[in-house]
Design an enzyme around this catalytic site. Structure first.
Site, PDB file in Angstrom:
ATOM      1  N   PHE A  47      11.046  16.331  13.398  1.00  9.84           N
ATOM      2  CA  PHE A  47      11.774  17.567  13.672  1.00  9.84           C
ATOM      3  C   PHE A  47      13.030  17.302  14.495  1.00  9.84           C
ATOM      4  O   PHE A  47      14.034  17.997  14.336  1.00  9.84           O
ATOM      5  CB  PHE A  47      10.879  18.595  14.379  1.00  9.84           C
ATOM      6  CG  PHE A  47       9.747  19.088  13.524  1.00  9.84           C
ATOM      7  CD1 PHE A  47       9.970  19.576  12.245  1.00  9.84           C
ATOM      8  CD2 PHE A  47       8.452  19.062  13.995  1.00  9.84           C
ATOM      9  CE1 PHE A  47       8.931  20.035  11.447  1.00  9.84           C
ATOM     10  CE2 PHE A  47       7.397  19.519  13.214  1.00  9.84           C
ATOM     11  CZ  PHE A  47       7.635  20.008  11.941  1.00  9.84           C
ATOM     12  N   HIS A 140       5.757  18.471  18.744  1.00 13.78           N
ATOM     13  CA  HIS A 140       6.935  19.343  18.576  1.00 13.78           C
ATOM     14  C   HIS A 140       6.482  20.648  17.933  1.00 13.78           C
ATOM     15  O   HIS A 140       6.156  20.684  16.747  1.00 13.78           O
ATOM     16  CB  HIS A 140       7.993  18.653  17.708  1.00 13.78           C
ATOM     17  CG  HIS A 140       9.354  19.259  17.840  1.00 13.78           C
ATOM     18  ND1 HIS A 140      10.477  18.488  17.959  1.00 13.78           N
ATOM     19  CD2 HIS A 140       9.777  20.543  17.868  1.00 13.78           C
ATOM     20  CE1 HIS A 140      11.542  19.272  18.048  1.00 13.78           C
ATOM     21  NE2 HIS A 140      11.132  20.537  17.990  1.00 13.78           N
ATOM     22  N   LEU A 141       6.476  21.692  18.729  1.00 14.71           N
ATOM     23  CA  LEU A 141       6.049  23.007  18.288  1.00 14.71           C
ATOM     24  C   LEU A 141       6.822  23.437  17.041  1.00 14.71           C
ATOM     25  O   LEU A 141       8.021  23.181  16.923  1.00 14.71           O
ATOM     26  CB  LEU A 141       6.315  24.004  19.419  1.00 14.71           C
ATOM     27  CG  LEU A 141       5.986  25.457  19.142  1.00 14.71           C
ATOM     28  CD1 LEU A 141       5.268  26.053  20.328  1.00 14.71           C
ATOM     29  CD2 LEU A 141       7.232  26.247  18.804  1.00 14.71           C
ATOM     30  N   HIS A 142       6.133  24.076  16.119  1.00 12.03           N
ATOM     31  CA  HIS A 142       6.756  24.645  14.924  1.00 12.03           C
ATOM     32  C   HIS A 142       5.876  25.768  14.411  1.00 12.03           C
ATOM     33  O   HIS A 142       4.659  25.662  14.411  1.00 12.03           O
ATOM     34  CB  HIS A 142       6.989  23.582  13.841  1.00 12.03           C
ATOM     35  CG  HIS A 142       5.784  22.769  13.511  1.00 12.03           C
ATOM     36  ND1 HIS A 142       5.281  21.785  14.336  1.00 12.03           N
ATOM     37  CD2 HIS A 142       4.954  22.800  12.437  1.00 12.03           C
ATOM     38  CE1 HIS A 142       4.207  21.234  13.787  1.00 12.03           C
ATOM     39  NE2 HIS A 142       3.991  21.841  12.626  1.00 12.03           N
ATOM     40  N   GLN A 143       6.524  26.864  14.017  1.00 12.64           N
ATOM     41  CA  GLN A 143       5.803  28.024  13.513  1.00 12.64           C
ATOM     42  C   GLN A 143       5.930  28.092  12.000  1.00 12.64           C
ATOM     43  O   GLN A 143       7.026  28.063  11.470  1.00 12.64           O
ATOM     44  CB  GLN A 143       6.347  29.306  14.125  1.00 12.64           C
ATOM     45  CG  GLN A 143       5.648  30.546  13.599  1.00 12.64           C
ATOM     46  CD  GLN A 143       5.944  31.757  14.433  1.00 12.64           C
ATOM     47  OE1 GLN A 143       5.221  32.011  15.377  1.00 12.64           O
ATOM     48  NE2 GLN A 143       6.996  32.477  14.108  1.00 12.64           N
TER      49      GLN A 143
END
Length: 183
Positions: A47, A140-143
């Site tokens: 990301f 790594h945050l991801h929605q």
């Protein structure tokens, strides 16, 4: 059903099974964990690397100040995208107020864009926090935003263990990126 003794080897690349199986070879990279970071550092994070590429090559739909929208390389449905903060942060509670607000705004806009392009009937929206919760890239945050249609689950995912996608990711990216500008 074709008897295995009737299957014919074709040039060493597979077995002719008269289309009794559908192949999704792009999924093998996901299964093998290719391009998955080996640690939590930003330099190995896909990301973090995506934002350095051309939008079309990276499948990026739109860029904001705090977050960007990108197609999922291994989609559950056509138009499956993710909203990702630029900052390498793992936990939702660590987002700044500005990141949280823009993530929400991008999610709303993505829903409008996908509806305008494909007439989605509904959406699954969510994020997996931590490896134990199913996060493939936990650091790594991801929605995820997965468009849904009435009848989109049939024998293919249930019996065939695969999902049929009717268009190439590059085509989906172009449709969504163009619509993003006007919605």
């Amino acid at each position: 059903m074709t008897d295995e003794s009737e299957l014919v080897e074709q040039d060493g690349v597979g077995i002719d099974d008269a289309l009794q199986r559908l192949w999704t070879p792009h999924r093998l990279a996901y299964i093998k964990g290719e391009n998955k970071p080996e640690d939590d550092q930003p330099q190995g994070c896909p990301f973090c690397r995506l934002v350095e590429q051309d939008d079309a090559d990276a499948l990026i739909i739109a860029r904001g100040v705090q977050v960007y929208a990108v197609l999922n390389l291994y989609p559950y449905n056509p138009g499956h995208l993710m909203v990702v903060p630029y900052r390498h942060v793992a936990d939702y509670t660590e987002l700044t107020e500005a990141e949280t607000l823009e993530l929400a705004e991008f999610t709303q806009r993505a829903m409008r864009v996908i509806r305008s392009v494909s007439g989605a009937h509904g959406f699954n929206i969510g994020m997996n926090q931590g490896v134990i919760a199913g996060a493939g890239i936990a650091a790594h945050l991801h929605q995820h935003l997965v468009p849904r249609w009435g009848g989109d689950s049939n024998f293919m995912p249930v019996i065939g263990h695969t999902k049929v996608l009717p268009e190439l990711l590059a085509e989906t990216r172009t449709l969504l990126a163009d619509a993003w500008k006007s919605v």
